[in-house]
Design an enzyme around this catalytic site. Structure first.
Site, PDB file in Angstrom:
ATOM      1  N   HIS A 182      -1.680   4.623   0.514  1.00  0.00           N
ATOM      2  CA  HIS A 182      -3.095   4.309   1.047  1.00  0.00           C
ATOM      3  C   HIS A 182      -3.833   4.930   0.116  1.00  0.00           C
ATOM      4  O   HIS A 182      -3.697   5.932  -0.489  1.00  0.00           O
ATOM      5  CB  HIS A 182      -3.375   4.740   2.391  1.00  0.00           C
ATOM      6  CG  HIS A 182      -2.451   4.401   3.575  1.00  0.00           C
ATOM      7  ND1 HIS A 182      -1.274   4.919   3.988  1.00  0.00           N
ATOM      8  CD2 HIS A 182      -2.607   3.722   4.479  1.00  0.00           C
ATOM      9  CE1 HIS A 182      -0.856   4.483   4.927  1.00  0.00           C
ATOM     10  NE2 HIS A 182      -1.703   3.453   5.484  1.00  0.00           N
ATOM     11  N   ASP A 237      -4.426   8.718   0.814  1.00  0.00           N
ATOM     12  CA  ASP A 237      -3.213   9.365   0.535  1.00  0.00           C
ATOM     13  C   ASP A 237      -3.307  10.285  -0.883  1.00  0.00           C
ATOM     14  O   ASP A 237      -2.661  11.185  -1.089  1.00  0.00           O
ATOM     15  CB  ASP A 237      -1.955   8.672   0.461  1.00  0.00           C
ATOM     16  CG  ASP A 237      -1.772   7.865   1.657  1.00  0.00           C
ATOM     17  OD1 ASP A 237      -2.351   8.207   2.870  1.00  0.00           O
ATOM     18  OD2 ASP A 237      -1.070   6.741   1.613  1.00  0.00           O
ATOM     19  N   HIS A 272       7.546  -0.699  14.923  1.00  0.00           N
ATOM     20  CA  HIS A 272       6.622  -1.560  15.511  1.00  0.00           C
ATOM     21  C   HIS A 272       6.986  -2.527  16.369  1.00  0.00           C
ATOM     22  O   HIS A 272       6.651  -3.062  17.260  1.00  0.00           O
ATOM     23  CB  HIS A 272       5.646  -2.036  14.679  1.00  0.00           C
ATOM     24  CG  HIS A 272       4.731  -1.149  13.768  1.00  0.00           C
ATOM     25  ND1 HIS A 272       4.062  -1.520  12.582  1.00  0.00           N
ATOM     26  CD2 HIS A 272       4.779   0.238  13.750  1.00  0.00           C
ATOM     27  CE1 HIS A 272       3.575  -0.318  12.353  1.00  0.00           C
ATOM     28  NE2 HIS A 272       4.057   0.589  12.974  1.00  0.00           N
ATOM     29  N   ASP A 304       8.967  -2.070   6.426  1.00  0.00           N
ATOM     30  CA  ASP A 304       8.878  -0.832   6.574  1.00  0.00           C
ATOM     31  C   ASP A 304       9.986  -0.322   7.337  1.00  0.00           C
ATOM     32  O   ASP A 304      10.041  -0.423   8.422  1.00  0.00           O
ATOM     33  CB  ASP A 304       7.295  -0.360   7.153  1.00  0.00           C
ATOM     34  CG  ASP A 304       6.311  -0.442   6.450  1.00  0.00           C
ATOM     35  OD1 ASP A 304       6.535  -0.624   4.979  1.00  0.00           O
ATOM     36  OD2 ASP A 304       5.456  -0.027   6.882  1.00  0.00           O
ATOM     37  N   ASP A 307       8.506   3.929   5.651  1.00  0.00           N
ATOM     38  CA  ASP A 307       7.715   4.319   6.321  1.00  0.00           C
ATOM     39  C   ASP A 307       8.058   5.352   7.568  1.00  0.00           C
ATOM     40  O   ASP A 307       8.151   4.870   8.878  1.00  0.00           O
ATOM     41  CB  ASP A 307       6.740   3.264   6.908  1.00  0.00           C
ATOM     42  CG  ASP A 307       5.577   3.721   7.637  1.00  0.00           C
ATOM     43  OD1 ASP A 307       5.311   4.930   7.762  1.00  0.00           O
ATOM     44  OD2 ASP A 307       4.686   2.689   7.733  1.00  0.00           O
TER      45      ASP A 307
HETATM   46  C1  XUL Z   1       1.012   2.752  10.948  1.00  0.00           C
HETATM   47  C2  XUL Z   1       1.856   2.230   9.678  1.00  0.00           C
HETATM   48  C3  XUL Z   1       1.074   2.277   8.572  1.00  0.00           C
HETATM   49  C4  XUL Z   1       0.995   1.166   7.686  1.00  0.00           C
HETATM   50  C5  XUL Z   1       0.211   1.026   6.303  1.00  0.00           C
HETATM   51  O1  XUL Z   1       1.982   2.511  11.952  1.00  0.00           O
HETATM   52  O2  XUL Z   1       2.893   1.679   9.652  1.00  0.00           O
HETATM   53  O3  XUL Z   1       1.262   3.332   7.861  1.00  0.00           O
HETATM   54  O4  XUL Z   1       2.459   1.029   7.052  1.00  0.00           O
HETATM   55  O5  XUL Z   1      -1.098   1.293   6.659  1.00  0.00           O
HETATM   56 CO    CO Z   2       4.056   0.936   8.376  1.00  0.00          CO
END
Ligand code: XUL
Ligand code: CO
Length: 439
Positions: free
Chosen positions: A101, A104, A271, A296, A339
Site C-alpha cells: 500500500h 506502507d 475473508h 491473498d 497477506d
Molecule cells: C485487509 C486486507 C488488505 C488488502 C489490501 O483485510 O486484506 O490488506 O489485502 O488492502
Molecule cells: Co488481503
C-alpha cells in the site's frame, strides 16, 4: 551495505528429510509439477504491510516486535531501512514478488504533496533494488482506510472532499505501480460499507463506489497501465457491513454497473471464512465465472470471528486451493501473496523467516497433492458420472435449451418413479485423505 538479517543465509530447498528449520522441505522453485516449475505455479509474494510495517500492535497493547530498524527515529530513514531490509528478506527467502500500500512504504508527512514526494523517493530505491535482484511487483494499492479522514469511507464517504482526496491517492498509487512494472492493481474497500443504515444513503454510496472504480479504469487506460484490476472481497471488519461482501456480491455489483469486463477478484482465505464460506468455495465461484485473478494466502483461526491473518499451514486447505487454481489454468498475472502476519508472541525477526517458510512449504505440498488429484482424474470422473443424466435424453435437451415446462411436464408424467444415486461424500473424503497422505 547494511545487513538487516545477519542470522539467516539464503533459505534453500533441502528436501523432506531435512531438519534445518531455515530450509524448505517441499518448496523447490525448480521442481517441475504438471509441466511448470513450482516457482511459475506459485508466484509467491511478500506483503509489505505485515512483514515490514506490522509490529504486533493489537487493541490491547502496543507493538511487541523487535526489528533491525528500531534504533532509527527519522521516518524517512526508517522507510529507507525497511526498503533495503525488504529486498534482503525476499532475496534470502527466494520470494519473487511483493505487494504494498502507498502508506506502507513512506511517511505521509503533513500534506499530499509531501507524501507524494516521499513516495517518489522510496520508489526510486525500489526500482534500483528490483533491477539488482530481479524481484517484481505483483500489485500496488492505496490505503484508504487507516487515517481518520476515512472514518466514513473513501469513495463511499458522505463527504465529497474525501472522494476527491481518495481519487488523488489512487491516481498516484497507480502511476507508481505502473512505474515499477506492477502486474496488478488491487482495490480492497477498507471502509467502503456502513456502520448503521440510520445515517446511510446506500444507493448513492454504491453508485459512487462504481463511479470511483470506473474513473480508475479510465485513468489506467489514459496512462497505458495494463495491469489487471482486482477487487478483494471482505464481508465485515472494519465496518459492520462491507459492500464487497464476498465473491457472489462483487459479481452482482460488477454486473449491475457494467464493470464485469474490467475487474477480476483477489480472494483472501480469511475473508472467505469471515463470509461464512470456505476458501475453496470462493475460489470455485470465481473460477467458474472466469474472474479468479489472484490470492491473498493466509488462514483464520477456526474459533475466532475476526481477521487473524495467520500464515497458511493447513495442508488440507492449501491442497484444495491449489486444486481450484490448477483447474483455473493458474493465476498469472496474479499470484499467492502472503497477506499474513506473525503472531504477537512471535516477536523476533527470525520468526518472519520461519513463517514464510511454513507458508511456502504448505502451498508447495498443496500444489503437488492437487496435481496428483488432477492427473488421476478420480474426482472429475466421479463428478462427470454424477451428472451424466444431462448428456443424453431429456437432460441433454435441458442443457441445450430445447425444452420448457410444458415438454418437461409431459416427460415427467411418464417418468415419475425417480431413482437417485449416492453422493458418496464420506467415500470421497477418504479419497482426498489418500492423496493428502500419499504425496
Ligand atoms: C485487509 C486486507 C488488505 C488488502 C489490501 O483485510 O486484506 O490488506 O489485502 O488492502
Ligand atoms: Co488481503
Amino acid at each position: 551495505m547494511a545487513v538487516y538479517f545477519p542470522e539467516v543465509d539464503k533459505v534453500k530447498f533441502e528436501g523432506r528429510t531435512s531438519t534445518n528449520p531455515l530450509a524448505f522441505r517441499y518448496y523447490d522453485p525448480e521442481q517441475v509439477v504438471g509441466g511448470k516449475t513450482m516457482e511459475e505455479h506459485l508466484r509467491f509474494s511478500m506483503a509489505y504491510w505485515h512483514t515490514l510495517v506490522g509490529d504486533g500492535t493489537d487493541m490491547f497493547g502496543t507493538g511487541s516486535a523487535v526489528r533491525p530498524w528500531d534504533n532509527l527515529s527519522d521516518p524517512m530513514d526508517i522507510a529507507k531501512a525497511k526498503a533495503y531490509a525488504a529486498f534482503e528478506f525476499m532475496e534470502k527467502m527466494q520470494i519473487p514478488y511483493f505487494c504494498f500500500h502507498d502508506v506502507d512504504i513512506a511517511p505521509e508527512g503533513d500534506s499530499l504533496k509531501e507524501f507524494f514526494n516521499n513516495l517518489d523517493e522510496i520508489v526510486a530505491i525500489f526500482k534500483e533494488l528490483m533491477a539488482q535482484t530481479g524481484i517484481k511487483l505483483l500489485w500496488g494499492t492505496s490505503n484508504l482506510f487507516s487515517h481518520p479522514r476515512f472514518m466514513h469511507g473513501a469513495s463511499t464517504s458522505p463527504n465529497a472532499d474525501v472522494f476527491a482526496y481518495s481519487a488523488a491517492r489512487v491516481k498516484k498509487a497507480m502511476e507508481l505501480t505502473k512505474e515499477l512494472g506492477g502486474e496488478n492493481y488491487v482495490f480492497w474497500g477498507g471502509r467502503e460499507g456502513y456502520e448503521t443504515l440510520l445515517n446511510t444513503n446506500m444507493g448513492l454510496e454504491l453508485d459512487n463506489l462504481a463511479r470511483f472504480l470506473r474513473m480508475s479504469k479510465e485513468y489506467a487506460k489514459e496512462i497505458d497501465f495494463n495491469g489487471q484490476f482486482l477487487i478483494e472481497p471482505k464481508p465485515k471488519e472494519p465496518t459492520k457491513h462491507q459492500y464487497d461482501f464476498d465473491v457472489a456480491t462483487v459479481l452482482g455489483f460488477l454486473n449491475s454497473y457494467g464493470l464485469e469486463k474490467d475487474f477480476k477478484i483477489n480472494i483472501e482465505a480469511n475473508h472467505a471464512t469471515l463470509a461464512g464460506h470456505t476458501f475453496q468455495h470462493e475460489l470455485r465461484l470465481a473460477r467458474v465465472n472466469g474472474i479468479l485473478g489472484s490470492v491473498d494466502a493466509n488462514q483464520g483461526d477456526e474459533l475466532l470471528g475476526w481477521d487473524t491473518d495467520q500464515f497458511p499451514t493447513n495442508i488440507y486447505t492449501t491442497a484444495l486451493a491449489m486444486y481450484e487454481i490448477l483447474l483455473n489454468g493458474g493465476l498469472t498475472p496474479g499470484g499467492l501473496n502472503f497477506d499474513a502476519k506473525v503472531r504477537r508472541g512471535s516477536h523476533e525477526a527470525i520468526d518472519l523467516f520461519y513463517a514464510h517458510i511454513a507458508g511456502m512449504d504448505a502451498f508447495a505440498q498443496g500444489l503437488v497433492i492437487a496435481q496428483r488429484m488432477i492427473d488421476s482424474g478420480e474426482l472429475e470422473k466421479f463428478v462427470d458420472e454424477r451428472y451424466k443424466s444431462y448428456t443424453t435424453g431429456i437432460g441433454q435437451k435441458i442443457v441445450n435449451n430445447e425444452v420448457g415446462l410444458k415438454e418437461l411436464s409431459e416427460y415427467a408424467m411418464e417418468n415419475d418413479q425417480i431413482t437417485n444415486s449416492s453422493g458418496r461424500q464420506e467415500y470421497l473424503e477418504a479419497v482426498l485423505n489418500r492423496y493428502l497422505l500419499e504425496s
